[in-house]
Design a protein around this motif. Structure first.
Motif, PDB file in Angstrom:
ATOM      1  N   VAL A 150       0.828  -1.154   0.087  1.00 59.54           N
ATOM      2  CA  VAL A 150       0.043   0.181  -0.025  1.00 59.54           C
ATOM      3  C   VAL A 150       0.941   1.217  -0.092  1.00 59.54           C
ATOM      4  O   VAL A 150       1.568   1.566   0.842  1.00 59.54           O
ATOM      5  N   PHE A 151       0.737   2.043  -1.111  1.00 61.92           N
ATOM      6  CA  PHE A 151       1.471   3.332  -1.332  1.00 61.92           C
ATOM      7  C   PHE A 151       0.498   4.529  -0.841  1.00 61.92           C
ATOM      8  O   PHE A 151      -0.628   4.551  -1.435  1.00 61.92           O
ATOM      9  N   THR A 152       0.780   5.223   0.235  1.00 62.12           N
ATOM     10  CA  THR A 152      -0.091   6.105   0.647  1.00 62.12           C
ATOM     11  C   THR A 152       0.200   7.657   0.133  1.00 62.12           C
ATOM     12  O   THR A 152      -0.572   8.448   0.336  1.00 62.12           O
ATOM     13  N   SER A 153       1.468   7.835  -0.474  1.00 61.67           N
ATOM     14  CA  SER A 153       1.813   9.049  -0.878  1.00 61.67           C
ATOM     15  C   SER A 153       2.930   8.871  -2.188  1.00 61.67           C
ATOM     16  O   SER A 153       3.474   7.946  -2.007  1.00 61.67           O
ATOM     17  N   PRO A 154       3.059  10.001  -2.801  1.00 60.49           N
ATOM     18  CA  PRO A 154       4.366   9.915  -3.683  1.00 60.49           C
ATOM     19  C   PRO A 154       5.722   9.609  -3.265  1.00 60.49           C
ATOM     20  O   PRO A 154       6.512   8.949  -3.436  1.00 60.49           O
ATOM     21  N   SER A 155       5.761  10.341  -1.816  1.00 59.06           N
ATOM     22  CA  SER A 155       6.866  10.070  -0.811  1.00 59.06           C
ATOM     23  C   SER A 155       7.041   8.406  -0.670  1.00 59.06           C
ATOM     24  O   SER A 155       8.413   8.132  -0.578  1.00 59.06           O
ATOM     25  N   THR A 156       5.769   8.017  -0.274  1.00 54.96           N
ATOM     26  CA  THR A 156       6.048   6.488  -0.069  1.00 54.96           C
ATOM     27  C   THR A 156       6.792   5.622  -1.292  1.00 54.96           C
ATOM     28  O   THR A 156       7.419   4.722  -1.177  1.00 54.96           O
TER      29      THR A 156
END
Length: 189
Positions: A150-156
Motif C-alpha cells: 500500500v502506497f499512501t503518497s508519492p513520497s512512499t
C-alpha cells in the motif's frame, strides 16, 4: 505491507506489516490570519494543528482526513468527493468569492491548490506544516510473503524504490489517490 505513517484507518493491526518509509518533521506553526475555511489535505495535519488552529472550519480532502478530525470530536464542513487537490478546487469553486483560506500542507505538496487560490484572487495563507523525509526505521521486510503493498503518497513510492529495486510479480499494489499511482507508474517505466 503498509508504507505510510498510520494504517489504523484502513487496516487492523493483525492484517498489516507497517514499515513507514517516510517520517514527518513538524515545522513551527505561525499564528493563522483569520480565515473562513481551513483546507486539510492530509490526515496528519489534524494532529499537528490540534489546539493551535480552529479545526471547526475544515474542508477535508477525503475520508481518512475526516476520520481523524472526527476522532477529535469535529465534523468537517465539507469532505471532497474527489480526494485530490483537484477535488478540493471543485469544492472551493462552490464557495463565495469572499471566502478566505488557511492552507497547511507538506513542504513537498504539489503547487496546484496554492496556485489556484492565487490565480482566482482568494485571500489565503499557505503554511508548510511539516517536512516529509525518507527513512529506514529498521531492516526492510522481505517481500516473499507479502500479498499487497500500500502506497499512501508519492513520497512512499520514492521510499519503497530507495529500498527495493522492483515489486515482485504476483504482489498487488494499492494507492491512496491517483497522484500516488502516477508517481508509481513513472518509477516502473
Amino acid at each position: 505491507l503498509y508504507l505510510g505513517i498510520d494504517p489504523t484507518f484502513s487496516y487492523k493491526k493483525e492484517e498489516v506489516i507497517h514499515y513507514p518509509v517516510i517520517k514527518l518533521i513538524p515545522k513551527p506553526i505561525e499564528t493563522p490570519r483569520p480565515f473562513s475555511y481551513c483546507l486539510l489535505t492530509s490526515k496528519n495535519s489534524v494532529g499537528f494543528l490540534k489546539g493551535k488552529v480552529d479545526l471547526t472550519k475544515c474542508i477535508t480532502i477525503g475520508p481518512a482526513t475526516s476520520h481523524f478530525l472526527r476522532k477529535e470530536g469535529i465534523e468537517p464542513l465539507i469532505e471532497c468527493k474527489v480526494h485530490t487537490q483537484e477535488g478540493m478546487i471543485e469544492e472551493i469553486q462552490k464557495l463565495p468569492q469572499e471566502s478566505s483560506f488557511y492552507y497547511p500542507r507538506s513542504s513537498r505538496a504539489r503547487p496546484l491548490l496554492a496556485s489556484f487560490l492565487q490565480e482566482k484572487g482568494y485571500a489565503f495563507q499557505v503554511v508548510d506544516l511539516y517536512d516529509t523525509v525518507l527513512q529506514k526505521p529498521f531492516a526492510p521486510p522481505s517481500l516473499e510473503e507479502i500479498k499487497e503493498i500500500v502506497f499512501t503518497s508519492p513520497s512512499t513510492v520514492e521510499g519503497f524504490f530507495a529500498l527495493y529495486t522492483k515489486v515482485p510479480k504476483g504482489i498487488k499494489v494499492s494507492f491512496q489517490g491517483p497522484v500516488t499511482e502516477k508517481k508509481y507508474n513513472v518509477h516502473i517505466t
